[in-house]
Design an enzyme around this catalytic site. Structure first.
Site, PDB file in Angstrom:
ATOM      1  N   HIS A 175       0.711  -1.173  -0.134  1.00  0.00           N
ATOM      2  CA  HIS A 175      -0.075  -0.108  -0.114  1.00  0.00           C
ATOM      3  C   HIS A 175       0.880   1.299  -0.017  1.00  0.00           C
ATOM      4  O   HIS A 175       1.101   1.897   0.944  1.00  0.00           O
ATOM      5  CB  HIS A 175      -0.943  -0.223   1.149  1.00  0.00           C
ATOM      6  CG  HIS A 175      -1.870  -1.153   1.195  1.00  0.00           C
ATOM      7  ND1 HIS A 175      -3.210  -1.143   1.860  1.00  0.00           N
ATOM      8  CD2 HIS A 175      -2.101  -2.091   0.088  1.00  0.00           C
ATOM      9  CE1 HIS A 175      -3.851  -2.114   1.393  1.00  0.00           C
ATOM     10  NE2 HIS A 175      -3.339  -2.755   0.521  1.00  0.00           N
ATOM     11  N   TYR A 289     -10.128  -9.278   3.433  1.00  0.00           N
ATOM     12  CA  TYR A 289      -9.969 -10.384   2.605  1.00  0.00           C
ATOM     13  C   TYR A 289     -10.063 -11.695   3.590  1.00  0.00           C
ATOM     14  O   TYR A 289      -9.974 -12.949   3.147  1.00  0.00           O
ATOM     15  CB  TYR A 289      -8.472 -10.510   1.916  1.00  0.00           C
ATOM     16  CG  TYR A 289      -8.697  -9.951   0.698  1.00  0.00           C
ATOM     17  CD1 TYR A 289      -9.094 -10.130  -0.391  1.00  0.00           C
ATOM     18  CD2 TYR A 289      -8.789  -8.267   0.744  1.00  0.00           C
ATOM     19  CE1 TYR A 289      -9.085  -9.610  -1.630  1.00  0.00           C
ATOM     20  CE2 TYR A 289      -9.012  -7.444  -0.619  1.00  0.00           C
ATOM     21  CZ  TYR A 289      -9.073  -8.087  -1.794  1.00  0.00           C
ATOM     22  OH  TYR A 289      -9.472  -7.511  -2.820  1.00  0.00           O
TER      23      TYR A 289
END
Ligand SMILES: [Ca+2]
Length: 397
Positions: A175, A289
């Site tokens: 990220h 996730y």
């Protein structure tokens, strides 16, 4: 692959009949079926019936994890490779050696050399800007932006200065955000991520940090003039509450548009407005996730902005460009977005700040890492397919 396709690949050009309406991507099951959009058309817009045939011309291959590109005024392209190399590619596909003089990058995970941009005055200034994962010691790193002057022979970056350093650094390889977009006032937008881990994720809401933000800086460093005043916040911050923005472009109306990687089922399109909070990780579509809810599982909250559009399942956005060229008449004003997980070039039609339709091209033809529009109106993509390729897309006539 049949023999005929293999032959045409060798020749560099492939004709792909594209009938977007035949690809019912809206039939895919959502990851978060119990969530409801905040308004009609916020997700799963009508599929655009587009029967245009695309000619796909592979300009150059052999790039190792190509990430960003921008076109020089003479028609050549600057292309970045994530391991830390930047190259110049001619329209005919000649690829230069790696440009010397770039700073060290941390190329682990999603990090490395990331976006690259030039301005219209490149011919006079030869100035280039790029973003990268900067090593900060002890396994930590963070997004940084540097600028330099490309030598007349194109071999070396000189007068290199780091103009932005994301704070705080973190021991994470995920990220980094990192798209760079100049606005029409000459300021530079820098998008960041929140480093993915549970602790820094919360800093997307902390306006004393650069994590999970859209920043707007002066091209030689420091906050840009005209930024919003956010109480207690850093003066570089344009908007906050973002997860990981890897796609960004200036729209035809001059506003910044972004697409961020959301959780599973929560990629989102925004037009970030100054000083506003885009919600992450308090509100979001989709789920973790792991299958768990993000936070309290909220999709809306007072004082937090709704995305203009979201994808469930995700496309995993990469680069973005608005089409304003001369080659694809019916694509005028559309947003083009690269998809990593989606392995598609996504086109959105827009009206009054809302999405009115979606089409997908090149589905299953490989991860698309960046999208740009060439000066002549061709659509250019960087893809991990074809051994890492710069590809030129034109309408077949
Ligand atoms: Ca959001």
């Amino acid at each position: 692959m049949n023999a005929r396709l293999a032959l045409s690949l060798l020749a560099g050009a492939v004709l792909l009949p594209l009938n977007a309406s035949a690809q019912d991507f809206n039939a895919a099951a959502p990851n978060a079926p119990n969530q409801r959009p905040a308004f009609a058309g916020q997700t799963r817009a009508p599929i655009i019936a587009d029967t245009i045939a695309l000619k796909r011309n592979i300009i150059a291959t052999g790039f190792e994890h190509p990430w960003g590109m921008d076109q020089l005024p003479d028609g050549r392209w600057l292309v970045s490779e994530r391991p830390g190399r930047m190259r110049i590619v001619t329209a005919e596909g000649a690829v230069s050696p790696a440009i010397r003089g770039l700073p060290e990058v941390d190329a682990r995970g999603q990090g490395g050399l990331l976006d690259v941009v030039v301005r219209d005055d490149f011919s006079a200034t030869r100035r280039v800007w790029w973003s990268y994962a900067e090593p900060r010691g002890a396994g930590r790193n963070a997004t940084a932006v540097a600028t330099g002057v490309l030598s007349p022979d194109g071999t070396t970056m000189r007068e290199v200065e780091v103009i932005f350093r994301q704070q705080p650094a973190w021991a994470s390889t995920r990220h980094f955000g990192s798209r760079l977009v100049f606005d029409d006032k000459g300021a530079l937008f820098v998008t960041t991520g929140e480093r993915s881990l549970p602790e820094p994720r919360q800093l997307a809401q902390d306006v004393t940090t650069h994590l999970g933000k859209v920043l707007r800086i002066d091209p030689m460093g420091g906050p840009a003039a005209g930024n919003p005043k956010i109480a207690g916040g850093l003066p570089e911050i344009w908007s906050y509450g973002h997860r990981n923005i890897q796609a960004a472009a200036l729209g035809p109306e001059g506003a910044l548009w972004t697409v961020e990687h959301g959780p599973r089922g929560g990629d989102e399109l925004n037009r970030p407005e100054p000083g506003k909070n885009y919600g992450w990780p308090i509100i979001t579509y989709g789920e973790d996730y792991s299958g768990r809810a993000i936070g309290q599982g909220l999709t809306a909250h007072k004082g937090m902005e709704q995305p203009i559009y979201y994808w469930d399942p995700v496309i995993a956005p990469s680069g973005m460009a608005f089409y304003e060229g001369d080659m694809f008449e019916t694509w005028q004003g559309s947003a083009l977005i690269g998809g990593l997980a989606g392995q598609a070039l996504v086109r959105l039609t827009l009206a009054d700040g809302r999405v009115t339709g979606e089409a997908r091209y090149l589905q299953g033809k490989g991860r698309i890492r960046d999208v740009d529009v060439a000066a002549d109106g061709a659509v250019m993509i960087l893809t991990d397919a074809n051994n890492g390729a710069l590809v030129r897309l034109t309408p077949h006539r």
